[in-house]
Design a protein around this motif. Structure first.
Motif, mmCIF file in Angstrom:
data_model
loop_
_atom_site.group_PDB
_atom_site.id
_atom_site.type_symbol
_atom_site.label_atom_id
_atom_site.label_comp_id
_atom_site.label_asym_id
_atom_site.label_seq_id
_atom_site.Cartn_x
_atom_site.Cartn_y
_atom_site.Cartn_z
ATOM 1 N N SER A 4 -24.004 40.821 57.113
ATOM 2 C CA SER A 4 -25.019 39.797 57.355
ATOM 3 C C SER A 4 -26.376 40.471 57.523
ATOM 4 N N ASP A 5 -27.423 39.685 57.357
ATOM 5 C CA ASP A 5 -28.775 40.218 57.564
ATOM 6 C C ASP A 5 -28.923 40.764 58.978
ATOM 7 N N GLU A 6 -28.304 40.089 59.927
ATOM 8 C CA GLU A 6 -28.373 40.535 61.330
ATOM 9 C C GLU A 6 -27.690 41.889 61.514
ATOM 10 N N ILE A 11 -28.082 47.745 62.254
ATOM 11 C CA ILE A 11 -27.741 49.096 61.789
ATOM 12 C C ILE A 11 -29.015 49.884 61.494
ATOM 13 N N ARG A 12 -29.965 49.272 60.815
ATOM 14 C CA ARG A 12 -31.226 49.962 60.508
ATOM 15 C C ARG A 12 -31.982 50.318 61.776
ATOM 16 N N VAL A 31 -21.677 48.226 65.421
ATOM 17 C CA VAL A 31 -22.376 46.970 65.111
ATOM 18 C C VAL A 31 -21.436 46.035 64.347
ATOM 19 N N VAL A 32 -20.793 46.560 63.330
ATOM 20 C CA VAL A 32 -19.876 45.742 62.533
ATOM 21 C C VAL A 32 -18.763 45.197 63.422
#
Length: 155
Positions: A4-6, A11-12, A31-32
């Motif tokens: 997802s964009d979120e 992650i970035r 995160v995932v």
């Protein structure tokens, strides 16, 4: 499968905290998992692409770090410490009571998907042995009665 964009944004963000963005591999997996409950092969590959590492490199991180779940788990993951301290203080009784009460063994999830039972080599809670962790909560000085009380909290 795509993230997802979120998930990508998170992650970035984590990558920006490291001099070498690839050092954020474990954070990308966290995160995932936070979003999905576990890390599928497809999600791992997508995270590897965002971080800029090979799927094999990301897989090596995921298999090394025992808090990344590579298959679906229950709503509450119970990690039972099987270190020497816990073993000497009643680990066998704790494991026996949990497997009997839940009707599952290590690596299994209850049919209602409420609990997954896993061993862990150390929780760092030796002064409260025997101990276990349910989600982020630590529970020590376990007895059969205390285990029943703890499990009842996680309906």
């Amino acid at each position: 499968m795509t993230l997802s964009d979120e998930e990508i944004a998170e992650i970035r963000h984590e990558m920006g905290l490291y001099e070498n963005p690839q050092a954020a591999s474990i954070e990308a997996l966290k995160v995932v998992q936070q979003h999905r409950g576990w890390v599928s092969d497809e999600a791992l590959a997508a995270a590897a692409e965002v971080v800029g590492v090979s799927v094999a490199a990301m897989e090596s991180v995921a298999t090394f770090y025992n808090l990344i779940f590579r298959r679906p788990v229950g709503r509450h993951v119970i990690m039972v410490c099987d270190s020497v301290s816990c073993y000497l203080c009643g680990y066998d009784g704790v494991k026996a009571h949990l497997t009997e009460s839940l009707g599952i063994d290590y690596g299994e999830t209850t049919p209602d998907e409420r609990f997954t039972l896993l061993p862990i080599c150390c929780l760092g809670d030796c002064d409260n042995a025997p101990s276990m962790r349910v989600g982020e909560d630590y529970h020590g000085r376990l007895t059969s009665e205390r285990i029943d009380e703890v499990l009842a909290r996680y309906e």
